[in-house]
Motif scaffolding. Structure first.
Motif, PDB file in Angstrom:
ATOM      1  N   GLU A  13      43.498  37.508  40.945  1.00 20.55           N
ATOM      2  CA  GLU A  13      43.238  38.483  40.010  1.00 20.55           C
ATOM      3  C   GLU A  13      44.463  39.706  40.254  1.00 20.55           C
ATOM      4  O   GLU A  13      44.619  40.379  39.534  1.00 20.55           O
ATOM      5  CB  GLU A  13      42.048  39.006  40.091  1.00 20.55           C
ATOM      6  CG  GLU A  13      40.898  37.999  39.461  1.00 20.55           C
ATOM      7  CD  GLU A  13      40.737  37.878  37.882  1.00 20.55           C
ATOM      8  OE1 GLU A  13      41.843  38.327  37.445  1.00 20.55           O
ATOM      9  OE2 GLU A  13      40.031  37.195  37.329  1.00 20.55           O
ATOM     10  N   TYR A  36      37.157  30.084  38.928  1.00 21.97           N
ATOM     11  CA  TYR A  36      36.139  30.330  38.753  1.00 21.97           C
ATOM     12  C   TYR A  36      35.037  29.277  38.466  1.00 21.97           C
ATOM     13  O   TYR A  36      33.926  29.064  38.678  1.00 21.97           O
ATOM     14  CB  TYR A  36      36.171  31.223  37.482  1.00 21.97           C
ATOM     15  CG  TYR A  36      36.293  32.656  37.659  1.00 21.97           C
ATOM     16  CD1 TYR A  36      35.462  33.361  38.374  1.00 21.97           C
ATOM     17  CD2 TYR A  36      37.473  33.219  37.282  1.00 21.97           C
ATOM     18  CE1 TYR A  36      36.007  34.973  38.598  1.00 21.97           C
ATOM     19  CE2 TYR A  36      38.083  34.549  37.623  1.00 21.97           C
ATOM     20  CZ  TYR A  36      37.210  35.290  38.090  1.00 21.97           C
ATOM     21  OH  TYR A  36      37.657  36.516  38.433  1.00 21.97           O
ATOM     22  N   GLU A  58      46.567  32.310  34.079  1.00 23.85           N
ATOM     23  CA  GLU A  58      44.970  32.410  33.723  1.00 23.85           C
ATOM     24  C   GLU A  58      44.126  31.264  33.947  1.00 23.85           C
ATOM     25  O   GLU A  58      43.032  31.427  34.310  1.00 23.85           O
ATOM     26  CB  GLU A  58      44.819  33.206  32.166  1.00 23.85           C
ATOM     27  CG  GLU A  58      45.365  34.317  32.299  1.00 23.85           C
ATOM     28  CD  GLU A  58      44.724  35.590  33.006  1.00 23.85           C
ATOM     29  OE1 GLU A  58      43.425  35.268  33.151  1.00 23.85           O
ATOM     30  OE2 GLU A  58      45.052  36.748  33.096  1.00 23.85           O
ATOM     31  N   GLU A  73      37.105  34.410  31.020  1.00 18.84           N
ATOM     32  CA  GLU A  73      38.610  33.759  31.186  1.00 18.84           C
ATOM     33  C   GLU A  73      38.837  32.952  30.115  1.00 18.84           C
ATOM     34  O   GLU A  73      39.901  32.647  29.548  1.00 18.84           O
ATOM     35  CB  GLU A  73      38.787  33.249  32.393  1.00 18.84           C
ATOM     36  CG  GLU A  73      38.458  34.387  33.538  1.00 18.84           C
ATOM     37  CD  GLU A  73      39.738  35.289  33.811  1.00 18.84           C
ATOM     38  OE1 GLU A  73      40.462  35.196  33.145  1.00 18.84           O
ATOM     39  OE2 GLU A  73      39.451  36.156  34.763  1.00 18.84           O
ATOM     40  N   HIS A  80      38.383  42.433  37.549  1.00 19.12           N
ATOM     41  CA  HIS A  80      37.822  41.205  38.212  1.00 19.12           C
ATOM     42  C   HIS A  80      38.272  40.932  39.589  1.00 19.12           C
ATOM     43  O   HIS A  80      37.143  40.488  40.407  1.00 19.12           O
ATOM     44  CB  HIS A  80      38.909  40.028  37.305  1.00 19.12           C
ATOM     45  CG  HIS A  80      38.233  39.893  35.812  1.00 19.12           C
ATOM     46  ND1 HIS A  80      38.942  39.177  35.132  1.00 19.12           N
ATOM     47  CD2 HIS A  80      37.152  40.661  35.272  1.00 19.12           C
ATOM     48  CE1 HIS A  80      38.258  39.389  33.833  1.00 19.12           C
ATOM     49  NE2 HIS A  80      37.432  40.312  33.957  1.00 19.12           N
TER      50      HIS A  80
HETATM   51 FE   LIG Z   1      40.648  37.581  35.405  1.00 15.15          FE
END
Ligand SMILES: [Fe+2]
Length: 154
Positions: free
Chosen positions: A20, A104, A97, A129, A56
């Motif tokens: 991030e 995540y 991304e 996201e 984030h």
């Molecule tokens: Fe992010």
């Protein structure tokens, strides 16, 4: 509730934090290199993304210290392709991304059934996201073209 593997969770959270933070630098860098008629809204959008990445990173850092661990001071990989047309910027952004989203998702898989707090956090971040990747994907489509630019974004 089964015990959480805190070390593994912290390791993933630190990689998220670094990724991030790289996003903050990348979006800020790109925002300085937009020229042409559409400059103003695109610069504003890129700076908004830089701000979101910073938020984030801070959230991931708060989770790390919540677990009593030390947040990384490192930053994720950054590469400058020296390609600054909007399409290239957006494709690179979709790719990086996607890496954050994978982290995540890995965190969600690790904490599921072990920590309600981390599970909620990871789930919210996957949601955020995925919506973000979908937005970038829509920006990469040609007007009138409904099919997703990258099927993986769905
Ligand atoms: Fe992010």
């Amino acid at each position: 509730m089964a015990e959480l593997d805190t070390d593994k969770a912290v390791e993933l959270l630190n990689r998220i934090l670094e990724q991030e933070l790289a996003g903050v630098v990348r979006y800020t860098h790109y925002s300085l290199l937009v020229f042409g008629y559409n400059r103003i809204p695109i610069v504003a959008w890129l700076r908004e993304q830089a701000g979101e990445s910073l938020m984030h990173a801070q959230q991931a850092g708060e989770m790390i210290t919540h677990l009593g661990a030390y947040p990384s001071l490192a930053i994720g990989p950054l590469l400058d392709s020296h390609q600054h047309d909007i399409g290239t910027i957006l494709r690179e952004s979709l790719e990086t991304e996607g890496k954050a989203l994978a982290l995540y998702k890995a965190l969600l898989a690790l904490v599921e059934g072990h920590s309600v707090m981390l599970e909620e956090y990871a789930r919210q971040m996957v949601h955020a996201e995925e919506l973000h990747a979908g937005e970038v994907d829509k920006m990469l489509r040609r007007p009138g073209e409904v099919a997703a630019f990258r099927s993986g974004a769905a």
